[in-house]
Scaffold this motif. Structure first.
Motif, PDB file in Angstrom:
ATOM      1  N   ALA A  65      -7.466  -0.201   8.144  1.00 38.00           N
ATOM      2  CA  ALA A  65      -8.885  -0.278   7.765  1.00 38.00           C
ATOM      3  C   ALA A  65      -9.277  -1.716   7.415  1.00 38.00           C
ATOM      4  CB  ALA A  65      -9.157   0.653   6.593  1.00 38.00           C
ATOM      5  N   ILE A  66      -8.395  -2.434   6.710  1.00 36.57           N
ATOM      6  CA  ILE A  66      -8.695  -3.815   6.341  1.00 36.57           C
ATOM      7  C   ILE A  66      -8.744  -4.693   7.584  1.00 36.57           C
ATOM      8  CG2 ILE A  66      -7.838  -5.857   5.132  1.00 36.57           C
ATOM      9  CD1 ILE A  66      -6.683  -3.956   3.007  1.00 36.57           C
TER      10      ILE A  66
ATOM     11  N   ARG B  83     -11.935  -3.999   9.403  1.00 35.01           N
ATOM     12  CA  ARG B  83     -13.100  -4.563   8.715  1.00 35.01           C
ATOM     13  C   ARG B  83     -13.200  -6.062   8.952  1.00 35.01           C
ATOM     14  NH1 ARG B  83     -12.003  -3.422   3.538  1.00 35.01           N
ATOM     15  NH2 ARG B  83     -11.549  -5.533   2.839  1.00 35.01           N
TER      16      ARG B  83
ATOM     17  N   ASP C 135      -0.815   4.115   1.171  1.00 36.40           N
ATOM     18  CA  ASP C 135      -1.456   4.752   2.308  1.00 36.40           C
ATOM     19  C   ASP C 135      -1.546   3.731   3.440  1.00 36.40           C
ATOM     20  OD1 ASP C 135      -3.023   6.024   4.159  1.00 36.40           O
ATOM     21  OD2 ASP C 135      -4.752   6.315   2.840  1.00 36.40           O
TER      22      ASP C 135
ATOM     23  N   VAL D 286       0.837  -1.194   0.000  1.00 37.99           N
ATOM     24  CA  VAL D 286       0.000   0.000   0.000  1.00 37.99           C
ATOM     25  C   VAL D 286       0.876   1.250   0.000  1.00 37.99           C
ATOM     26  CG1 VAL D 286      -1.849  -1.186   1.249  1.00 37.99           C
ATOM     27  CG2 VAL D 286      -0.128   0.111   2.530  1.00 37.99           C
TER      28      VAL D 286
ATOM     29  N   SER E 226      -2.876   3.767   6.243  1.00 34.92           N
ATOM     30  CA  SER E 226      -4.169   3.655   6.924  1.00 34.92           C
ATOM     31  C   SER E 226      -5.036   2.560   6.300  1.00 34.92           C
ATOM     32  CB  SER E 226      -4.908   4.988   6.872  1.00 34.92           C
ATOM     33  OG  SER E 226      -5.267   5.329   5.547  1.00 34.92           O
ATOM     34  N   ARG E 227      -4.735   2.214   5.073  1.00 37.16           N
ATOM     35  CA  ARG E 227      -5.518   1.166   4.407  1.00 37.16           C
ATOM     36  C   ARG E 227      -5.337  -0.179   5.106  1.00 37.16           C
ATOM     37  NH1 ARG E 227      -4.714  -1.012  -1.773  1.00 37.16           N
ATOM     38  NH2 ARG E 227      -6.510  -2.440  -1.793  1.00 37.16           N
TER      39      ARG E 227
ATOM     40  N   THR F 109      -9.455  -8.685   0.960  1.00 34.30           N
ATOM     41  CA  THR F 109      -8.499  -7.624   1.281  1.00 34.30           C
ATOM     42  C   THR F 109      -8.379  -6.576   0.179  1.00 34.30           C
ATOM     43  OG1 THR F 109      -6.679  -8.976   0.402  1.00 34.30           O
ATOM     44  CG2 THR F 109      -7.129  -9.122   2.772  1.00 34.30           C
ATOM     45  N   SER F 110      -9.246  -6.670  -0.810  1.00 33.70           N
ATOM     46  CA  SER F 110      -9.176  -5.712  -1.924  1.00 33.70           C
ATOM     47  C   SER F 110      -9.785  -4.370  -1.537  1.00 33.70           C
ATOM     48  CB  SER F 110      -9.891  -6.281  -3.142  1.00 33.70           C
ATOM     49  OG  SER F 110     -11.263  -6.489  -2.872  1.00 33.70           O
TER      50      SER F 110
END
Length: 277
Positions: free
Chosen positions: A183-184, A187, A177, A175, A179-180, A276-277
């Motif tokens: 976030a994953i 989630r 970013d 990544v 933060s992604r 994870t997309s």
């Protein structure tokens, strides 16, 4: 390994080994007519399981009738096949967080490894991953097999026949970013999947607050039907989310076991790429 393969083809080598520049890791390749260029590099899990099996046999031989003593250890993202080997020889087993600062602390350790080509084969001398002693151990194994008229390929088949086929792969999501990644992970915790790649999820173990003897770590362990497992964690060194996938085939012939494990790994890889997309 590219230059090694080139030389191996020129001299028709029976085995290829290589160390990284600081020699703390070991790579191994064997002749394989199905592989491009005629040689196939073994995964860290394959090498680790063969060396772990060798260590277990040696521990059993050293203890004689009194039963094997000691422990096998590997990181939680390495093949669960090592635990199967340990149980077969009545050895203790410990799964640790990644890194040899954890693996090397296992009580009674006789062998430890991590899937990233790191092996601890002689804890009394080098209590860390070491590519030199691992190379010596693997060459000794190959020499012992050759004296019996067998090869590493034969030995891999024998492992599958005795313990099952433990197949594995990785998904690495890079990544820009960071933060992604968070976030994953958030989630997956908030909306845990009921299945991955069509395989039913039995339970999800969140290591964020520690789990069993493991200290807290940002890792999710997804345990699936049929003995498969998926580990998800942020990389500790790179901007990546890492997914480790393991499956086992324990029924039928060697070829059938390999086919079942490979099919499960492929299905889980496709499922995790979606998640994870």
């Amino acid at each position: 390994m590219d230059l090694s393969f080139e030389e191996a083809r020129a001299v028709d080598a029976e085995l290829v080994i290589a160390n990284d520049p600081d020699a703390d890791r070991l790579a191994v390749a064997i002749p394989d007519p199905r592989a491009e260029g005629g040689y196939r590099r073994l995964s860290g899990n394959e090498v680790g399981l063969l060396l772990g099996w060798r260590a277990a046999r040696r521990a059993a031989d050293a203890s004689g009738d009194s039963g094997a003593n000691g422990a096998l250890a590997c990181s939680i993202v390495s093949s669960p096949g090592l635990e199967t080997v340990a149980r077969a020889y009545d050895l203790d087993f410990e799964a640790t967080l990644t890194g040899f600062k954890w693996i090397s602390r296992a009580p009674g350790l006789v062998f430890g490894f991590e899937e990233a080509l790191g092996y601890l084969v002689n804890p009394d001398t080098v209590r860390d991953k070491d590519g030199i002693s691992a190379a010596v151990a693997f060459l000794s194994l190959a020499a012992e097999l050759k004296a019996e008229g067998r090869t590493i390929t034969d030995h891999l088949d024998e492992f599958v026949e005795r313990f099952g086929c433990f197949a594995s792969t990785q998904v690495s999501l890079r990544v820009t970013d960071l933060s992604r990644i968070g976030a994953i992970m958030a989630r997956l915790r908030a909306e845990p999947p009921a299945s991955v790649g069509g395989i039913r999820v039995e339970r999800i173990e969140d290591l964020a607050d520690g789990f069993g003897a493991l200290p807290p770590s940002d890792v999710l362990r997804i345990v699936l039907e049929g003995g498969a497992r998926v580990m998800v964690r942020p990389s500790g060194t790179e901007p990546k989310l890492k997914v480790y996938i393991d499956a086992v085939g324990a029924e039928g012939s060697v070829d059938e076991r390999r086919a079942a494990a490979s099919a499960a790994v492929e299905a889980l890889e496709a499922g995790m790429r979606q998640l994870t997309s």
